[in-house]
Design an enzyme around this catalytic site. Structure first.
Site, PDB file in Angstrom:
ATOM      1  N   ASN A  78     -41.412  -3.015 -15.475  1.00 45.23           N
ATOM      2  CA  ASN A  78     -40.862  -4.408 -15.469  1.00 45.23           C
ATOM      3  C   ASN A  78     -39.179  -3.754 -15.986  1.00 45.23           C
ATOM      4  O   ASN A  78     -38.767  -3.393 -16.903  1.00 45.23           O
ATOM      5  CB  ASN A  78     -41.397  -4.955 -16.674  1.00 45.23           C
ATOM      6  CG  ASN A  78     -40.529  -6.447 -16.876  1.00 45.23           C
ATOM      7  OD1 ASN A  78     -39.622  -6.726 -16.218  1.00 45.23           O
ATOM      8  ND2 ASN A  78     -41.195  -7.290 -17.900  1.00 45.23           N
ATOM      9  N   ARG A 137     -32.656 -21.514 -26.194  1.00 47.45           N
ATOM     10  CA  ARG A 137     -32.403 -22.275 -25.099  1.00 47.45           C
ATOM     11  C   ARG A 137     -32.834 -23.775 -25.343  1.00 47.45           C
ATOM     12  O   ARG A 137     -33.787 -23.965 -26.206  1.00 47.45           O
ATOM     13  CB  ARG A 137     -33.165 -21.966 -23.934  1.00 47.45           C
ATOM     14  CG  ARG A 137     -32.782 -20.788 -23.248  1.00 47.45           C
ATOM     15  CD  ARG A 137     -33.477 -20.179 -21.944  1.00 47.45           C
ATOM     16  NE  ARG A 137     -34.353 -18.805 -22.497  1.00 47.45           N
ATOM     17  CZ  ARG A 137     -35.175 -18.470 -21.786  1.00 47.45           C
ATOM     18  NH1 ARG A 137     -35.758 -18.965 -20.953  1.00 47.45           N
ATOM     19  NH2 ARG A 137     -35.752 -17.375 -22.140  1.00 47.45           N
ATOM     20  N   GLU A 175     -49.680 -10.211 -19.003  1.00 51.09           N
ATOM     21  CA  GLU A 175     -48.901 -10.224 -17.682  1.00 51.09           C
ATOM     22  C   GLU A 175     -49.025  -8.731 -16.874  1.00 51.09           C
ATOM     23  O   GLU A 175     -49.337  -8.908 -15.857  1.00 51.09           O
ATOM     24  CB  GLU A 175     -47.567 -10.714 -17.783  1.00 51.09           C
ATOM     25  CG  GLU A 175     -47.528 -12.213 -18.274  1.00 51.09           C
ATOM     26  CD  GLU A 175     -45.982 -12.274 -19.022  1.00 51.09           C
ATOM     27  OE1 GLU A 175     -45.990 -11.938 -20.217  1.00 51.09           O
ATOM     28  OE2 GLU A 175     -45.152 -12.741 -18.250  1.00 51.09           O
ATOM     29  N   ARG A 182     -42.621  -6.189 -11.642  1.00 51.74           N
ATOM     30  CA  ARG A 182     -42.631  -7.537 -12.029  1.00 51.74           C
ATOM     31  C   ARG A 182     -41.119  -8.250 -11.612  1.00 51.74           C
ATOM     32  O   ARG A 182     -40.073  -7.575 -11.835  1.00 51.74           O
ATOM     33  CB  ARG A 182     -42.621  -7.526 -13.627  1.00 51.74           C
ATOM     34  CG  ARG A 182     -42.528  -9.125 -14.118  1.00 51.74           C
ATOM     35  CD  ARG A 182     -41.717  -9.395 -15.193  1.00 51.74           C
ATOM     36  NE  ARG A 182     -41.818 -10.666 -15.424  1.00 51.74           N
ATOM     37  CZ  ARG A 182     -40.472 -11.438 -16.164  1.00 51.74           C
ATOM     38  NH1 ARG A 182     -39.722 -10.561 -16.594  1.00 51.74           N
ATOM     39  NH2 ARG A 182     -40.499 -12.459 -16.273  1.00 51.74           N
ATOM     40  N   HIS A 191     -42.893 -17.756 -15.898  1.00 49.67           N
ATOM     41  CA  HIS A 191     -44.011 -17.241 -16.722  1.00 49.67           C
ATOM     42  C   HIS A 191     -45.306 -17.367 -15.731  1.00 49.67           C
ATOM     43  O   HIS A 191     -46.271 -17.671 -16.436  1.00 49.67           O
ATOM     44  CB  HIS A 191     -44.130 -18.083 -17.826  1.00 49.67           C
ATOM     45  CG  HIS A 191     -43.131 -17.769 -18.863  1.00 49.67           C
ATOM     46  ND1 HIS A 191     -42.468 -18.825 -19.753  1.00 49.67           N
ATOM     47  CD2 HIS A 191     -42.207 -16.584 -19.441  1.00 49.67           C
ATOM     48  CE1 HIS A 191     -41.745 -18.543 -20.710  1.00 49.67           C
ATOM     49  NE2 HIS A 191     -41.511 -17.118 -20.405  1.00 49.67           N
TER      50      HIS A 191
END
Ligand code: ADP
Length: 396
Positions: A7, A238, A383, A90, A179
Site C-alpha cells: 500500500n 472531514r 483489507e 492497493r 473503503h
C-alpha cells in the site's frame, strides 16, 4: 504460497507478507518518510519488533529495503525473494473501468494514470509504488485491488448525481464510493456469520475516515462516500455531507479560494472542527466526559449522521439482516456502538450492552440482544488479507 501486499502512499510504503497456506500475515511493516529521513518498522509474530532509520529516497529504494528485511537472516521470514508468488497493490481509485481486481499490465496502468486527477492524493504514489515493485520483481504477477470496484454494480440512480448529465459524461463526476475492500471483507464475514448468502447487510467502517455501505447478496448497492472520500458521515477532520452551497458561502464570506475551502472541509472539520479538541475520537470522548460541551456535540453529530444513513439504507433494501461495526472507532469504541444502536429497536436493531461492553477486541463478535430481529456484529476489518486473497485468485 506467499503473497506480498503493498500500500504505497506519497511518503510511505506499507507492506504485509501473507502465507496463504495458513491465511496469516507472517510479516508486516511500514517505510515512512520516503524522500525525507526514512524510518522503517518491521514486525513478525514471534520475533522482536524492529525499527530503524533508513535511507530511501524513493519507492524503489523502499521496496528494496522491505525485500532486504523479509529475506534477512535474523529479521526475515523467507529465504529468497523468489518465494513471493505475486504482489497485490492497493489502489483507492479504479475509476469507471477497473471494476474488479485485475492483473496490472500496460493498459491498466495507462488507465490509472489517465484518472490520476480523480484521485490526486493517492493515485500517483500508488502507481509509483507499483512501478517500483514491478522493476524489482519483474517476473511475477502484480495485481491491482481497487477500493472503488466493490461499488461497480450500484444502480445508476445510486451513483449519478442530480446535476447536468453532461458533467457526468464529460468529467465522470459521480458517486464512486471508497473503503470498498474493507466493506467487502466484513460484509462477507457477516454473511458467513448469518449463514445467509443473500443477506442484507449494513457495514459501518468508522475510523479516521468513515463510510457506511449497504450490501445485498454480496454486492454493494449504496455507500455514503461519493465522488471523493469527503461525503457521508463526519470524520476525524472531514465534514462529510453538507448542503452543497455551504462551501461557496464560506468562500464568499472568508474570501477563500476553492483550494482553501477544500482544506477547511478536508482538514479542519469533522470531530476536530466541531470539538476544537482533536480529530481523534478517543481525545474527543475524553474531553466530552470531562464536560467539554463542543466535544460532546461533535460526538452527537457523528451518532446522528450514522443513524440517519443506517435508516436510509434499511429503506433502500426493504430491511436488513445485520449491522456491522468495523475500523478504529467501530471495533474499539463501545460507547459509540451503544449510542448508534440506541432507540433503533423499532427497526429490529438492539444490542446486548453487557456483551458490547465486555467483548474481546480483535475478534468477530455478535453483540445483538437476545431475540433481536437484526444481528449486530463487531468484525475487525482486514483489507490486506482481502487484497492477498484476490491476488492469489488471479495468480493461480
Ligand atoms: P484510519 O482511517 O486512519 O485507518 P483507524 O481505523 O485506525 O483510522 O481509526 C482511527 C480512529 O479510531 C480514531 O478516531 C481513534 O480515536 C479511534 N480508536 C482507536 N482505538 C480506539 C479505542 N480503543 N477506543 C475508541 N476509539 C478508538
Amino acid at each position: 504460497m506467499k503473497i506480498l501486499v503493498v500500500n504505497a502512499g506519497s511518503s510511505s510504503l506499507k507492506y504485509q507478507l501473507f502465507d496463504m497456506d495458513t491465511n496469516t500475515a507472517i510479516a508486516k511493516g511500514n517505510c515512512e518518510r520516503i524522500g525525507i529521513d526514512g524510518v522503517v518498522t518491521h514486525k513478525c509474530p514471534g520475533k522482536e519488533d524492529y525499527k530503524t532509520s533508513a535511507d530511501f529516497p524513493d519507492h524503489r529504494a523502499a521496496i528494496e529495503c522491505v525485500l532486504g528485511l523479509l529475506t534477512d537472516e535474523k529479521l526475515g521470514v523467507i529465504g529468497s525473494v523468489k518465494e513471493i508468488a505475486a504482489v497485490g497493490h492497493r489502489f483507492a481509485h479504479g475509476g469507471e473501468k477497473l471494476r474488479a481486481s485485475t492483473v496490472l499490465g500496460p493498459d491498466e496502468v495507462a488507465y490509472l494514470e489517465s484518472i490520476a486527477e480523480l484521485n490526486p492524493l493517492h493515485g500517483p504514489p500508488a502507481i509509483s509504488g507499483f512501478k517500483a515493485c514491478k522493476e524489482v520483481m519483474p517476473d511475477i504477477k502484480h495485481v491491482g485491488v481497487f477500493d472503488t470496484s466493490y461499488y461497480s454494480n450500484m444502480k445508476e440512480e445510486a451513483y449519478v448525481y442530480p446535476i447536468p448529465y453532461e458533467l457526468y459524461e464529460e468529467y465522470k463526476i459521480r458517486r464512486y464510493g471508497f473503503h470498498g475492500t474493507s466493506h467487502r471483507y466484513v460484509a462477507a464475514k457477516a454473511a458467513e456469520m448469518l449463514g445467509k448468502k443473500d443477506a442484507k447487510i449494513i457495514t459501518c467502517h468508522l475510523g479516521n475516515g468513515s463510510s457506511i455501505t449497504a450490501t445485498v447478496n454480496g454486492k454493494a448497492i449504496d455507500t455514503s462516500m461519493g465522488f471523493t472520500p469527503q461525503d457521508g458521515v463526519p470524520m476525524g477532520t472531514r465534514s462529510g455531507a453538507l448542503d452543497p452551497t455551504v462551501p461557496m458561502y464560506i468562500m464568499k464570506k472568508k474570501g477563500l479560494t476553492a483550494e482553501e475551502v477544500e482544506k477547511v472541509l478536508n482538514n479542519q472539520s469533522g470531530l476536530l472542527g466541531v470539538s476544537g479538541v482533536s480529530s481523534d475520537c478517543r481525545d474527543v470522548a475524553k474531553a466530552a466526559a470531562s464536560g467539554n460541551a463542543r466535544a460532546a456535540l461533535a460526538l452527537k453529530i457523528l451518532v446522528h449522521n450514522i443513524k440517519k444513513i443506517i435508516g436510509s439504507y434499511i429503506a433502500e433494501m426493504n430491511g436488513v439482516d445485520a449491522v456491522v461495526f468495523t475500523a478504529g472507532i467501530g471495533e474499539n469504541d463501545r460507547a459509540m456502538r451503544e449510542n448508534v444502536c440506541e432507540g433503533m429497536d423499532w427497526l429490529g436493531i438492539a444490542i446486548d450492552k453487557e456483551i458490547n461492553n465486555t467483548c474481546e477486541r480483535g475478534v468477530d463478535v455478535d453483540i445483538s440482544a437476545k431475540g433481536a430481529k437484526v444481528k449486530t456484529f463487531v468484525i475487525p476489518t482486514n483489507e490486506e488479507y482481502m487484497i492477498a486473497l484476490d491476488t492469489q485468485n488471479l495468480t493461480k
